[in-house]
Design an enzyme around this catalytic site. Structure first.
Site, PDB file in Angstrom:
ATOM      1  N   ALA A  71      -2.572   6.329 -10.301  1.00 52.27           N
ATOM      2  CA  ALA A  71      -3.557   7.404 -10.132  1.00 52.27           C
ATOM      3  C   ALA A  71      -4.872   7.107 -10.845  1.00 52.27           C
ATOM      4  CB  ALA A  71      -2.982   8.729 -10.606  1.00 52.27           C
ATOM      5  N   THR A  72      -4.829   6.327 -11.933  1.00 46.81           N
ATOM      6  CA  THR A  72      -6.088   5.980 -12.605  1.00 46.81           C
ATOM      7  C   THR A  72      -6.986   5.215 -11.633  1.00 46.81           C
ATOM      8  OG1 THR A  72      -4.988   5.849 -14.743  1.00 46.81           O
ATOM      9  CG2 THR A  72      -7.110   4.721 -14.557  1.00 46.81           C
ATOM     10  N   GLN A 116       0.293  15.024 -10.850  1.00 44.91           N
ATOM     11  CA  GLN A 116       1.320  15.904 -11.430  1.00 44.91           C
ATOM     12  C   GLN A 116       1.934  16.841 -10.385  1.00 44.91           C
ATOM     13  OE1 GLN A 116       2.613  15.901 -14.499  1.00 44.91           O
ATOM     14  NE2 GLN A 116       1.217  14.438 -15.426  1.00 44.91           N
ATOM     15  N   SER A 146       0.559   9.134  -8.004  1.00 37.12           N
ATOM     16  CA  SER A 146       1.118   8.096  -8.873  1.00 37.12           C
ATOM     17  C   SER A 146       2.639   8.121  -8.745  1.00 37.12           C
ATOM     18  CB  SER A 146       0.715   8.375 -10.323  1.00 37.12           C
ATOM     19  OG  SER A 146       1.366   7.466 -11.179  1.00 37.12           O
ATOM     20  N   ALA A 147       3.241   6.938  -8.527  1.00 38.94           N
ATOM     21  CA  ALA A 147       4.696   6.890  -8.311  1.00 38.94           C
ATOM     22  C   ALA A 147       5.493   7.262  -9.558  1.00 38.94           C
ATOM     23  CB  ALA A 147       5.108   5.497  -7.832  1.00 38.94           C
ATOM     24  N   HIS A 148       4.989   6.852 -10.742  1.00 40.14           N
ATOM     25  CA  HIS A 148       5.845   7.027 -11.929  1.00 40.14           C
ATOM     26  C   HIS A 148       5.866   8.464 -12.439  1.00 40.14           C
ATOM     27  CE1 HIS A 148       3.014   7.043 -15.501  1.00 40.14           C
ATOM     28  NE2 HIS A 148       2.196   6.498 -14.624  1.00 40.14           N
ATOM     29  N   THR A 181      -2.700  -8.278  -2.661  1.00 36.58           N
ATOM     30  CA  THR A 181      -1.351  -8.240  -2.107  1.00 36.58           C
ATOM     31  C   THR A 181      -0.626  -6.982  -2.560  1.00 36.58           C
ATOM     32  OG1 THR A 181      -1.313 -10.650  -2.185  1.00 36.58           O
ATOM     33  CG2 THR A 181       0.824  -9.529  -1.924  1.00 36.58           C
ATOM     34  N   CYS A 225      -4.763  10.639 -29.477  1.00 34.09           N
ATOM     35  CA  CYS A 225      -5.156   9.848 -30.637  1.00 34.09           C
ATOM     36  C   CYS A 225      -6.323   8.962 -30.275  1.00 34.09           C
ATOM     37  CB  CYS A 225      -3.990   8.985 -31.114  1.00 34.09           C
ATOM     38  SG  CYS A 225      -3.201   9.667 -32.554  1.00 34.09           S
TER      39      CYS A 225
HETATM   40  C1  LIG Z   1      -0.567  10.210 -15.211  1.00 39.36           C
HETATM   41  C2  LIG Z   1      -1.780  10.751 -14.599  1.00 39.36           C
HETATM   42  C3  LIG Z   1      -2.823   9.922 -14.191  1.00 39.36           C
HETATM   43  C4  LIG Z   1      -2.763   8.426 -14.375  1.00 39.36           C
HETATM   44  O1  LIG Z   1      -1.796   7.869 -13.521  1.00 39.36           O
HETATM   45  P1  LIG Z   1      -1.372   6.334 -13.654  1.00 39.36           P
HETATM   46  O2  LIG Z   1      -0.583   6.080 -12.411  1.00 39.36           O
HETATM   47  O3  LIG Z   1      -0.554   6.223 -14.901  1.00 39.36           O
HETATM   48  O4  LIG Z   1      -2.617   5.530 -13.703  1.00 39.36           O
HETATM   49  C5  LIG Z   1      -3.919  10.485 -13.612  1.00 39.36           C
HETATM   50  N1  LIG Z   1      -4.006  11.812 -13.434  1.00 39.36           N
HETATM   51  C6  LIG Z   1      -3.028  12.643 -13.814  1.00 39.36           C
HETATM   52  C7  LIG Z   1      -3.163  14.102 -13.569  1.00 39.36           C
HETATM   53  C8  LIG Z   1      -1.882  12.143 -14.405  1.00 39.36           C
HETATM   54  O5  LIG Z   1      -0.930  12.984 -14.795  1.00 39.36           O
END
Ligand SMILES: *Cc1c(COP(=O)(O)O)cnc(C)c1O
Length: 385
Positions: free
Chosen positions: A73-74, A181, A199-201, A239, A326
């Site tokens: 997502a970044t 989220q 974001s998948a994770h 890729t 932090c």
């Molecule tokens: C975790 C998060 C991101 C970043 O996602 P990544 O896949 O870790 O780069 C961006 N926006 C929101 C709202 C998130 O919770």
């Protein structure tokens, strides 16, 4: 030492075992480059990726061709905002973001401001919601792009993005939403939305992959960040990592199937957590409204303590996070909580708890007693000192 119970599912989620199983063959056995068009190794990987793309698209009501894989997502947020801003005509270079945006969006907004863009940062109501009237007041004839997070990463507030999208779409303003989220937790539909980051994770898939949904239409351009071999409409060359894409697709499919059940179960656990904490901590205050909120989120402040001290006391029992980030050893209050109207001390006394699929009632009960005991210990220590 036993690992502490994981209650920080806004930061990341474990990979679902079925997702891990689906990914495995694509590392060692079927390693063809999905962009190799001359042989069966490539065709096989490409087919797997297109199946995964369709599953991701399905979760958000999109056409597969409109889903671009990224590293997360970044990257999606950077590509969406820099990419769309660059294509704005000179008389539409006013951009609106929120004061509670994820740091990667706040950072892009700062950079756009250093260039020839004007940026407005919208403030939420005390419950975390962005009122449509306030957004409408901020719109100008020069407004070209608006970004609002679908569900908040600290306080879980769910915004009415479909209504917002309809208003903006009717005025020809590009609308981006960060749904990292929200996806897999609440139903989403990209109708009227131009750009959506995933974001998948955050939805029980692997780290290192995400997607950007792009609604292609005449006059709307997204300028790529990278130059390369032309993959994915040239918008995101490079890729595609087959195992990660397959895992992402699988995670989206599972999330779609389990969404209602997960939401119901997590809301029950969250309510148990809140009433348990309230019973032992009468001074506790919930940050943000409880109505339009992700079922697995709780963010509370505990007057009289500093959250980082509390987390240290809890380090062997539960893993939760502070309402702060932090920044080079100095603890900064969360900009999102300050934007809600909290004082610095209130923001620094806030904790975020993110429940997940694997959490049980027993986990919640352990968390309740551990947080109350740690709080009482810290308060007793301040009285002595
Ligand atoms: C975790 C998060 C991101 C970043 O996602 P990544 O896949 O870790 O780069 C961006 N926006 C929101 C709202 C998130 O919770």
């Amino acid at each position: 030492m036993r690992k502490p119970i994981f209650l920080d599912h806004h930061s990341t989620t474990p990979v679902e075992p079925a997702v891990f199983n689906a990914m495995q063959p694509w590392f060692v056995e079927s390693y063809g480059n999905p962009h190799s068009s001359d042989h069966a190794w490539g065709w096989q990987a490409e087919a797997a990726i297109e199946e995964a793309r369709a599953k991701v698209a399905d979760l958000i009501g999109a056409r597969p061709a409109d889903v671009i894989f990224t590293s997360g997502a970044t990257e999606s947020n950077n590509l969406a905002l820099f990419g769309a801003a660059e294509g704005l005509p000179a008389n539409r270079r006013h951009v609106i973001v929120t004061a509670t945006a994820h740091p990667c969006i706040a950072g892009v907004a700062d950079r756009l401001e250093m260039r020839e863009f004007e940026v407005t940062r919208l403030y939420p109501r005390a419950d975390g919601l962005y009122a449509l009237e306030k957004l409408a007041d901020a719109l100008r004839p020069e407004t070209g792009l608006v970004s609002i997070e679908a569900a908040h990463h600290e306080i879980g507030t769910i915004q009415p993005i479909s209504e917002i999208a309809a208003v903006l779409s009717s005025r020809g303003i590009i609308f981006h939403t960060d749904a990292a989220q929200a996806a897999g937790k609440i139903p989403l539909d990209v109708a009227d939305i131009d750009l959506m980051s995933l974001s998948a994770h955050k939805l029980y898939g692997p780290k290192g992959i995400g997607a950007l949904y792009v609604r292609w239409r005449p006059g709307f351009t997204v300028t790529p960040m990278f130059v390369g071999g032309g993959q994915q409409r040239g918008l995101r060359p490079g890729t595609i990592p087959t195992p990660l894409a397959v895992g992402f697709g699988e995670a989206c499919e599972i999330a779609g199937q389990r969404m209602a059940q997960d939401g119901y179960q997590l809301a029950g656990l969250r309510d148990r957590l809140l009433s348990g904490l309230r019973a032992g901590l009468p001074d506790l205050v919930v940050n943000g409204g409880l109505e339009s909120r992700l079922a697995h989120n709780l963010n509370v402040r505990l007057p009289g303590i500093v959250a980082s001290d509390l987390l240290y006391e809890l380090r062997e029992t539960i893993a939760i996070s502070a309402g702060s980030a932090c920044a080079s050893a100095r603890i900064e209050p969360s900009p999102s909580l300050l934007a809600l109207g909290l004082t610095e001390a209130e923001a620094l006394s806030s904790i975020r708890i993110g429940l997940g699929r694997q959490n049980t009632q027993a986990d919640v009960d352990i968390a309740i007693s551990a947080i109350i005991a740690a709080y009482d210990k810290l308060i007793a220590a301040t009285r002595v000192a």
